[in-house]
Design a protein around this motif. Structure first.
Motif, PDB file in Angstrom:
ATOM      1  N   GLY A 135       0.681  -1.175  -0.247  1.00 30.00           N
ATOM      2  CA  GLY A 135      -0.066   0.022   0.013  1.00 30.00           C
ATOM      3  C   GLY A 135       0.906   1.220  -0.136  1.00 30.00           C
ATOM      4  O   GLY A 135       1.985   1.203  -0.501  1.00 30.00           O
ATOM      5  N   ILE A 136       0.397   2.339   0.501  1.00 30.63           N
ATOM      6  CA  ILE A 136       1.055   3.509   0.585  1.00 30.63           C
ATOM      7  C   ILE A 136       0.988   4.060   1.891  1.00 30.63           C
ATOM      8  O   ILE A 136       0.024   3.737   2.651  1.00 30.63           O
ATOM      9  CB  ILE A 136       0.271   4.551  -0.319  1.00 30.63           C
ATOM     10  N   THR A 137       2.036   4.849   2.303  1.00 30.52           N
ATOM     11  CA  THR A 137       2.033   5.513   3.685  1.00 30.52           C
ATOM     12  C   THR A 137       2.613   6.928   3.204  1.00 30.52           C
ATOM     13  O   THR A 137       3.257   7.334   2.518  1.00 30.52           O
ATOM     14  CB  THR A 137       3.116   4.862   4.441  1.00 30.52           C
ATOM     15  N   ILE A 138       1.438   7.688   3.970  1.00 29.39           N
ATOM     16  CA  ILE A 138       1.851   9.302   3.870  1.00 29.39           C
ATOM     17  C   ILE A 138       2.209   9.631   5.416  1.00 29.39           C
ATOM     18  O   ILE A 138       1.757   9.362   6.454  1.00 29.39           O
ATOM     19  CB  ILE A 138       0.405  10.058   3.397  1.00 29.39           C
ATOM     20  N   HIS A 139       3.436  10.384   5.296  1.00 27.27           N
ATOM     21  CA  HIS A 139       3.914  10.633   6.503  1.00 27.27           C
ATOM     22  C   HIS A 139       4.608  12.044   6.774  1.00 27.27           C
ATOM     23  O   HIS A 139       5.114  12.736   5.649  1.00 27.27           O
ATOM     24  CB  HIS A 139       4.944   9.495   7.026  1.00 27.27           C
ATOM     25  N   TYR A 140       4.784  12.561   7.698  1.00 27.96           N
ATOM     26  CA  TYR A 140       5.583  13.839   8.040  1.00 27.96           C
ATOM     27  C   TYR A 140       7.023  13.624   7.671  1.00 27.96           C
ATOM     28  O   TYR A 140       7.508  12.489   8.057  1.00 27.96           O
ATOM     29  CB  TYR A 140       5.513  14.384   9.331  1.00 27.96           C
ATOM     30  N   ALA A 149       6.362  10.739  11.437  1.00 26.25           N
ATOM     31  CA  ALA A 149       5.043  10.164  12.003  1.00 26.25           C
ATOM     32  C   ALA A 149       4.242   9.994  10.889  1.00 26.25           C
ATOM     33  O   ALA A 149       4.055  10.654   9.913  1.00 26.25           O
ATOM     34  CB  ALA A 149       4.550  11.078  12.829  1.00 26.25           C
ATOM     35  N   ILE A 150       3.460   8.831  10.986  1.00 25.41           N
ATOM     36  CA  ILE A 150       2.554   8.471   9.983  1.00 25.41           C
ATOM     37  C   ILE A 150       1.257   9.056  10.227  1.00 25.41           C
ATOM     38  O   ILE A 150       0.875   9.149  11.186  1.00 25.41           O
ATOM     39  CB  ILE A 150       2.199   6.890  10.097  1.00 25.41           C
ATOM     40  N   ILE A 151       0.903   9.735   8.947  1.00 23.80           N
ATOM     41  CA  ILE A 151      -0.478  10.369   8.940  1.00 23.80           C
ATOM     42  C   ILE A 151      -1.608   9.412   8.665  1.00 23.80           C
ATOM     43  O   ILE A 151      -2.597   9.456   9.230  1.00 23.80           O
ATOM     44  CB  ILE A 151      -0.490  11.600   8.066  1.00 23.80           C
ATOM     45  N   CYS A 152      -1.161   8.614   7.561  1.00 25.80           N
ATOM     46  CA  CYS A 152      -2.401   7.607   7.092  1.00 25.80           C
ATOM     47  C   CYS A 152      -1.503   6.636   6.256  1.00 25.80           C
ATOM     48  O   CYS A 152      -0.625   6.578   5.572  1.00 25.80           O
ATOM     49  CB  CYS A 152      -3.483   8.161   6.286  1.00 25.80           C
ATOM     50  N   TYR A 176      -2.833   8.437  -6.290  1.00 31.02           N
ATOM     51  CA  TYR A 176      -3.504   9.357  -6.998  1.00 31.02           C
ATOM     52  C   TYR A 176      -4.841   9.785  -6.308  1.00 31.02           C
ATOM     53  O   TYR A 176      -5.349  10.945  -6.103  1.00 31.02           O
ATOM     54  CB  TYR A 176      -4.024   9.158  -8.384  1.00 31.02           C
ATOM     55  N   GLU A 177      -5.648   8.767  -5.510  1.00 23.14           N
ATOM     56  CA  GLU A 177      -6.684   8.960  -4.877  1.00 23.14           C
ATOM     57  C   GLU A 177      -6.604   9.750  -3.585  1.00 23.14           C
ATOM     58  O   GLU A 177      -7.351  10.409  -3.242  1.00 23.14           O
ATOM     59  CB  GLU A 177      -7.535   7.688  -4.879  1.00 23.14           C
ATOM     60  N   THR A 178      -5.572   9.318  -3.058  1.00 23.77           N
ATOM     61  CA  THR A 178      -5.468   9.676  -1.602  1.00 23.77           C
ATOM     62  C   THR A 178      -4.474  10.859  -1.363  1.00 23.77           C
ATOM     63  O   THR A 178      -5.020  11.627  -0.489  1.00 23.77           O
ATOM     64  CB  THR A 178      -4.819   8.191  -0.709  1.00 23.77           C
ATOM     65  N   TYR A 179      -3.412  10.934  -1.943  1.00 29.17           N
ATOM     66  CA  TYR A 179      -2.411  12.065  -1.404  1.00 29.17           C
ATOM     67  C   TYR A 179      -2.894  13.446  -1.630  1.00 29.17           C
ATOM     68  O   TYR A 179      -2.844  14.121  -0.766  1.00 29.17           O
ATOM     69  CB  TYR A 179      -1.149  11.873  -2.393  1.00 29.17           C
ATOM     70  N   PRO A 180      -3.618  13.763  -2.692  1.00 29.82           N
ATOM     71  CA  PRO A 180      -4.444  15.361  -2.431  1.00 29.82           C
ATOM     72  C   PRO A 180      -5.425  15.676  -1.636  1.00 29.82           C
ATOM     73  O   PRO A 180      -5.450  16.634  -1.075  1.00 29.82           O
ATOM     74  CB  PRO A 180      -4.871  15.373  -4.320  1.00 29.82           C
ATOM     75  N   GLU A 184      -5.099  18.314   1.389  1.00 25.93           N
ATOM     76  CA  GLU A 184      -6.251  19.333   1.298  1.00 25.93           C
ATOM     77  C   GLU A 184      -6.541  19.155   2.958  1.00 25.93           C
ATOM     78  O   GLU A 184      -6.694  20.315   3.514  1.00 25.93           O
ATOM     79  CB  GLU A 184      -7.233  18.982   0.654  1.00 25.93           C
ATOM     80  N   LYS A 185      -6.919  18.215   3.428  1.00 26.54           N
ATOM     81  CA  LYS A 185      -7.251  17.832   4.891  1.00 26.54           C
ATOM     82  C   LYS A 185      -6.185  18.642   5.819  1.00 26.54           C
ATOM     83  O   LYS A 185      -6.483  19.366   6.900  1.00 26.54           O
ATOM     84  CB  LYS A 185      -7.463  16.638   5.246  1.00 26.54           C
ATOM     85  N   LEU A 186      -4.895  18.302   5.640  1.00 29.70           N
ATOM     86  CA  LEU A 186      -3.928  18.844   6.615  1.00 29.70           C
ATOM     87  C   LEU A 186      -3.732  20.420   6.393  1.00 29.70           C
ATOM     88  O   LEU A 186      -3.666  21.186   7.416  1.00 29.70           O
ATOM     89  CB  LEU A 186      -2.547  18.247   6.083  1.00 29.70           C
TER      90      LEU A 186
END
Length: 191
Positions: A135-140, A149-152, A176-180, A184-186
Motif C-alpha cells: 500500500g501507501i504511507t503518507i507521513h511527516y 510520524a505516519i499520517i495515514c 492519486y486517489e489519496t495524496y491530494p 487538502e485535509k492537513l
C-alpha cells in the motif's frame, strides 16, 4: 486565505501533476512552486505545461539548503509536499516546515522504507518477501528517510501473480486517489 504549496519531485512527476490539477479547482490552496534536484526531470515539463513555476537546484544547493529555503520564502510557501523526491531535505528546511512537510512512500512503513528504497525497488522487495499486502504511507518528513510520524496508510493486496509493474499500478491508483485529499485535509485543519 489560500495556502501556497511547493512540490519537490525528482522524476516524471505524475504525482506532482495530479496534485497540481487537484488544487487548480480548490480555494484552500494551490501549487505555487515545483522544485527538483534533477535537471532533466520530466516533472519540470509537466509543471511548465500547467503554468506552475518550477526550478532545478544542483546537489550542492540541496546539501546546504540556504538558497532553496530563500526561494520557498520568496514564494510564500506554507506547505511542502514530497512526491517522488529522491534527495535528503536539509535540516534547516525541515525545521522551517516542521509539521508542514509530508512525503508519500509506496509501501506500508516501517516495512520496505529507508534510503535507497523507492519505486520498483520497493515493489520488488515486497514481492520477494512474500507479503500478502502492500500500500501507501503518507507521513511527516523528518531527518531520517521514511521515519516521520505516519499520517495515514492505505492497503492493497499483493496477488500471487504480481510483477513489480502490476503492483506499482495498484499503488499509483492509491497515491492519486489519496495524496491530494490528505494534503487538502492537513492544510484546512492544521495541527
Amino acid at each position: 486565505m489560500r495556502k501556497n504549496i511547493a512540490v519537490l519531485a525528482s522524476g516524471s512527476g505524475t504525482n506532482a501533476e495530479n496534485i497540481i490539477r487537484f488544487f487548480q479547482e480548490k480555494s484552500s490552496a494551490c501549487v505555487a512552486l515545483v522544485l527538483t534536484n534533477r535537471q532533466n526531470a520530466f516533472v519540470l515539463e509537466r509543471a511548465r505545461g500547467l503554468g506552475v513555476p518550477c526550478l532545478y537546484f544542483p546537489k550542492s544547493d540541496w546539501e546546504s539548503g540556504e538558497t532553496i529555503l530563500s526561494v520557498l520564502r520568496e514564494h510564500k510557501i506554507d506547505f511542502v509536499v514530497l512526491a517522488g523526491f529522491l534527495a535528503r531535505v536539509p535540516d534547516h528546511i525541515l525545521h522551517a516546515y516542521s509539521n508542514k512537510m509530508i512525503n508519500i512512500h509506496p509501501s506500508l512503513l516501517p516495512k520496505f522504507g529507508g534510503k535507497g528504497m523507492y519505486g520498483d525497488r520497493v515493489h520488488e522487495a515486497v514481492i520477494a518477501a512474500g507479503e500478502k499486502e502492500s500500500g501507501i504511507t503518507i507521513h511527516y518528513t523528518n531527518e531520517h528517510y521514511d521515519e516521520g510520524a505516519i499520517i495515514c496508510q492505505v492497503k492493497c493486496p499483493v496477488l500471487p501473480e504480481d510483477t513489480p509493474e502490476a503492483l506499482a499500478q495498484r499503488i499509483h491508483v492509491l497515491e492519486y486517489e489519496t495524496y491530494p485529499k490528505v494534503i487538502e485535509k492537513l492544510i484546512e485543519s492544521p495541527i
